[in-house]
Design a protein around this motif. Structure first.
Motif, PDB file in Angstrom:
ATOM      1  N   LEU A  91       1.494  -8.930  -3.389  1.00 44.42           N
ATOM      2  CA  LEU A  91       0.296  -8.684  -2.573  1.00 44.42           C
ATOM      3  C   LEU A  91      -0.667  -9.864  -2.665  1.00 44.42           C
ATOM      4  CD1 LEU A  91      -0.341  -4.915  -3.393  1.00 44.42           C
ATOM      5  CD2 LEU A  91       0.339  -5.843  -1.159  1.00 44.42           C
ATOM      6  N   VAL A  98      -5.794  -6.283   1.940  1.00 40.46           N
ATOM      7  CA  VAL A  98      -5.024  -5.143   1.427  1.00 40.46           C
ATOM      8  C   VAL A  98      -5.987  -3.997   1.118  1.00 40.46           C
ATOM      9  CG1 VAL A  98      -3.620  -4.333  -0.528  1.00 40.46           C
ATOM     10  CG2 VAL A  98      -3.265  -6.643   0.396  1.00 40.46           C
ATOM     11  N   ILE A  99      -5.640  -2.786   1.561  1.00 38.97           N
ATOM     12  CA  ILE A  99      -6.387  -1.593   1.146  1.00 38.97           C
ATOM     13  C   ILE A  99      -5.423  -0.711   0.349  1.00 38.97           C
ATOM     14  CG2 ILE A  99      -7.826   0.364   1.846  1.00 38.97           C
ATOM     15  CD1 ILE A  99      -9.007  -2.055   3.091  1.00 38.97           C
ATOM     16  N   GLU A 100      -5.846  -0.352  -0.865  1.00 42.40           N
ATOM     17  CA  GLU A 100      -5.044   0.545  -1.710  1.00 42.40           C
ATOM     18  C   GLU A 100      -5.446   1.986  -1.394  1.00 42.40           C
ATOM     19  OE1 GLU A 100      -5.727  -0.157  -5.880  1.00 42.40           O
ATOM     20  OE2 GLU A 100      -4.620   1.637  -6.493  1.00 42.40           O
ATOM     21  N   ILE A 118      -2.911  -2.915  -8.493  1.00 43.86           N
ATOM     22  CA  ILE A 118      -3.141  -3.287  -7.097  1.00 43.86           C
ATOM     23  C   ILE A 118      -4.622  -3.500  -6.790  1.00 43.86           C
ATOM     24  CG2 ILE A 118      -2.896  -2.414  -4.716  1.00 43.86           C
ATOM     25  CD1 ILE A 118      -0.251  -1.203  -5.649  1.00 43.86           C
ATOM     26  N   SER A 119      -5.482  -2.729  -7.473  1.00 46.09           N
ATOM     27  CA  SER A 119      -6.920  -2.740  -7.130  1.00 46.09           C
ATOM     28  C   SER A 119      -7.524  -4.139  -7.118  1.00 46.09           C
ATOM     29  CB  SER A 119      -7.708  -1.874  -8.100  1.00 46.09           C
ATOM     30  OG  SER A 119      -7.224  -0.558  -8.081  1.00 46.09           O
ATOM     31  N   ALA A 122      -6.826  -5.963  -3.948  1.00 47.94           N
ATOM     32  CA  ALA A 122      -7.178  -5.217  -2.732  1.00 47.94           C
ATOM     33  C   ALA A 122      -8.640  -5.493  -2.371  1.00 47.94           C
ATOM     34  CB  ALA A 122      -6.979  -3.721  -2.965  1.00 47.94           C
ATOM     35  N   VAL A 125     -10.408   0.335  -2.302  1.00 44.00           N
ATOM     36  CA  VAL A 125      -9.528   1.416  -2.758  1.00 44.00           C
ATOM     37  C   VAL A 125     -10.063   2.737  -2.221  1.00 44.00           C
ATOM     38  CG1 VAL A 125      -8.545   2.575  -4.786  1.00 44.00           C
ATOM     39  CG2 VAL A 125      -9.146   0.139  -4.909  1.00 44.00           C
TER      40      VAL A 125
END
Ligand code: CA2
Length: 152
Positions: A91, A98-100, A118-119, A122, A125
């Motif tokens: 990612l 990117v949106i988690e 991932i946060s 991103a 979230v």
């Protein structure tokens, strides 16, 4: 002109949505979520490429392919959220917003779900809104893409 495409990725076991554990994850299926994503994205002038895999490498291949073809990524990586440095790396190098997302409020659950790999790659979230988390993520991503267009 073709609409920009948002890649919506779903990780392991999310194919069971609406089929098992409805008390925890609700009774809507992943097909219902996909339909809701297409509907909201369409109203916002965006297309959706909606995918699910139980395999980490497959998710990584899709993230790599998104660079250059997608405008952004919405991802519910399922349990890989809490384990996968490889998805974090993919990612980060995708160079896309990117949106988690999570169906459940992971912070109300077991401590091992409180950390996400991932946060930190991103933009934002969204968790705890059930299947509506995905629609909220698409709205958030649409606003980011609009703002980027205005800046260009
Ligand atoms: O709340 C979420 O969206 C999660 O990403 C769901 C993952 C879980 O490991 C994360 O901590 C939070 C689990 C996905 C499994 O989905 C199922 C759906 C229905 C029945 C069984 C599993």
């Amino acid at each position: 002109m073709t609409e920009p495409t948002i890649l919506v990725l779903n990780g392991p076991n999310l194919n069971l949505l609406g089929v098992r554990e409805p008390a925890l994850y609700g009774s809507e299926t992943l097909g219902d979520v996909e339909e809701a994503c297409h509907e909201r994205a369409g109203l916002l002038g965006l297309a959706v490429d909606f995918r699910q895999s139980n395999h980490e490498g497959q998710l990584i291949d899709w993230i790599q392919e998104a660079r250059g073809s997608a405008a952004g990524i919405v991802i519910n990586a399922g349990a890989y959220t809490h384990t996968s440095v490889a998805i974090h790396d993919a990612l980060r190098s995708a160079d896309l917003p990117v949106i988690e997302v999570h169906l459940s409020n992971v912070f109300k659950r077991e401590p091992f779900r409180h950390h996400s790999y991932i946060s930190d790659v991103a933009v934002g979230v969204i968790c705890g809104f059930g299947t509506n988390s995905y629609v909220l993520a698409i709205e958030g991503l649409a606003a980011i893409l609009d703002a980027a267009k205005e800046d260009a």
